[in-house]
Design a protein around this motif. Structure first.
Motif, PDB file in Angstrom:
ATOM      1  N   HIS A 139     -22.306 -43.053  10.415  1.00 11.92           N
ATOM      2  CA  HIS A 139     -21.895 -42.280  11.256  1.00 11.92           C
ATOM      3  C   HIS A 139     -22.679 -42.022  12.484  1.00 11.92           C
ATOM      4  O   HIS A 139     -23.795 -41.378  12.535  1.00 11.92           O
ATOM      5  CB  HIS A 139     -21.396 -40.972  11.084  1.00 11.92           C
ATOM      6  CG  HIS A 139     -20.712 -40.035  12.010  1.00 11.92           C
ATOM      7  ND1 HIS A 139     -20.646 -40.592  13.283  1.00 11.92           N
ATOM      8  CD2 HIS A 139     -19.740 -39.383  11.791  1.00 11.92           C
ATOM      9  CE1 HIS A 139     -19.842 -39.550  13.895  1.00 11.92           C
ATOM     10  NE2 HIS A 139     -19.286 -38.886  13.021  1.00 11.92           N
ATOM     11  N   THR A 140     -22.556 -43.122  13.465  1.00  9.05           N
ATOM     12  CA  THR A 140     -23.536 -43.182  14.551  1.00  9.05           C
ATOM     13  C   THR A 140     -22.914 -43.059  15.871  1.00  9.05           C
ATOM     14  O   THR A 140     -22.920 -43.755  16.864  1.00  9.05           O
ATOM     15  CB  THR A 140     -24.513 -44.288  14.502  1.00  9.05           C
ATOM     16  OG1 THR A 140     -23.463 -45.469  14.452  1.00  9.05           O
ATOM     17  CG2 THR A 140     -25.499 -44.399  13.456  1.00  9.05           C
ATOM     18  N   ASN A 161     -22.892 -37.362  12.043  1.00  8.75           N
ATOM     19  CA  ASN A 161     -23.953 -38.175  13.111  1.00  8.75           C
ATOM     20  C   ASN A 161     -25.260 -37.359  12.864  1.00  8.75           C
ATOM     21  O   ASN A 161     -25.456 -36.389  13.142  1.00  8.75           O
ATOM     22  CB  ASN A 161     -23.535 -38.294  14.188  1.00  8.75           C
ATOM     23  CG  ASN A 161     -24.461 -39.078  15.148  1.00  8.75           C
ATOM     24  OD1 ASN A 161     -25.465 -39.311  14.961  1.00  8.75           O
ATOM     25  ND2 ASN A 161     -23.818 -39.476  16.405  1.00  8.75           N
ATOM     26  N   PRO A 162     -26.280 -38.268  12.258  1.00 10.91           N
ATOM     27  CA  PRO A 162     -26.388 -39.439  11.962  1.00 10.91           C
ATOM     28  C   PRO A 162     -26.739 -39.847  10.510  1.00 10.91           C
ATOM     29  O   PRO A 162     -27.581 -40.337  10.133  1.00 10.91           O
ATOM     30  CB  PRO A 162     -27.697 -39.821  12.769  1.00 10.91           C
ATOM     31  CG  PRO A 162     -28.314 -38.735  12.604  1.00 10.91           C
ATOM     32  CD  PRO A 162     -27.557 -37.370  12.430  1.00 10.91           C
TER      33      PRO A 162
END
Length: 270
Positions: A139-140, A161-162
């Motif tokens: 998840h970026t 994120n991240p």
């Protein structure tokens, strides 16, 4: 959403090595690491500088450059708009440490606040059993927590994120999508993932939910077979995901930031 693709930049490795004044070392060299650069900042091409040298010019969003073979050591990295000076960099990293004998992905992406950041991930290149493939999801994106589903069933939940999650699964094709955590609200997909035997498929969620630029970038690492190879995998051409998949790596990005010494040196601006 466009189909997942790996955009390779094979010449980038040679450009980086020339710029650094080094010679390429083989992947098995203890002193060198394989480093890929992932561009996950939407709508902004960049020039990538390493130790003050422009190494990847006009690097386009959604692409993956490398892998580059870099000796262990410290590197100054800067991302600028094409043609801009380093002093006007969008993102800078001073003294980023590259350890020896590792496979690393450096991901330029949006943080939770929507500002550009650079996050390092150490890629799992452990050998896979015959008929197996590795799926890694990162998840970026500037977006809330999400669940990743395969065939409509959540397999990775509440990913933020991240962070990353991963599992080794039967090779084959699986239909995947991304929904807001705990809901049926789809934000990406569905798309078919071809999880080939002996490979690691890394899927990055990038972009911004608020700006409606969410997208995916994928990266593939090959050569992870273990003998004997070539054993058919999957269930009718579909990855066997009937058994709940294990969680790995939650919070790993924070650990990596400390290991790489980036926590205090990463600065970004729009």
């Amino acid at each position: 959403m466009r189909i997942l693709s790996l955009c390779r930049a094979a010449t980038a490795g040679a450009v980086v090595l020339v710029a650094l004044g080094t010679t390429g070392s083989p992947a098995f060299a203890r002193s060198g690491s394989q480093v890929s650069v992932v561009h996950g900042i939407p709508g902004q091409a960049v020039d990538v500088y390493v130790n003050g040298k422009k190494t990847i010019p006009d690097f386009q969003p959604g692409k993956v450059a490398g892998p580059l073979t870099l000796p262990a050591g410290k590197y100054d990295i800067a991302l600028t708009k094409p043609g801009d000076a380093i002093g006007d960099a969008l993102l800078t990293v001073a003294g980023a440490e590259v350890p020896g004998d590792a496979n690393i992905s450096l991901v330029a992406h949006l943080g939770t606040d929507g500002k550009p950041v650079l996050t390092p991930f150490v890629n799992d290149t452990a050998k896979l059993a015959a008929g197996k493939a590795r799926l890694i999801v990162r998840h970026t994106a500037a977006a809330p927590a999400v669940d990743i589903r395969a065939g409509g069933d959540p397999v990775f939940t509440s990913l933020t994120n991240p962070d990353e999650a991963k599992a080794d699964v039967a090779a084959g094709t699986v239909s995947a999508d991304v929904v807001l955590a705990g809901t049926q609200t789809r934000v990406l997909g569905p798309t078919d993932l071809d999880l080939r035997e002996g490979t690691a498929t890394i899927v990055y969620a990038v972009g911004s939910a608020e700006d409606k630029t969410l997208d995916v970038v994928s990266q593939t690492i090959t050569g992870l077979h273990s003998a004997p190879g070539g054993v058919p995998g999957g269930n009718g051409g579909r990855a066997d995901l009937g058994t709940p998949l294990p969680w790995y790596g939650v919070g790993i990005a924070g650990l990596l930031l400390a290991v790489f010494g980036l926590a205090r040196t990463v600065t970004g601006r729009r």
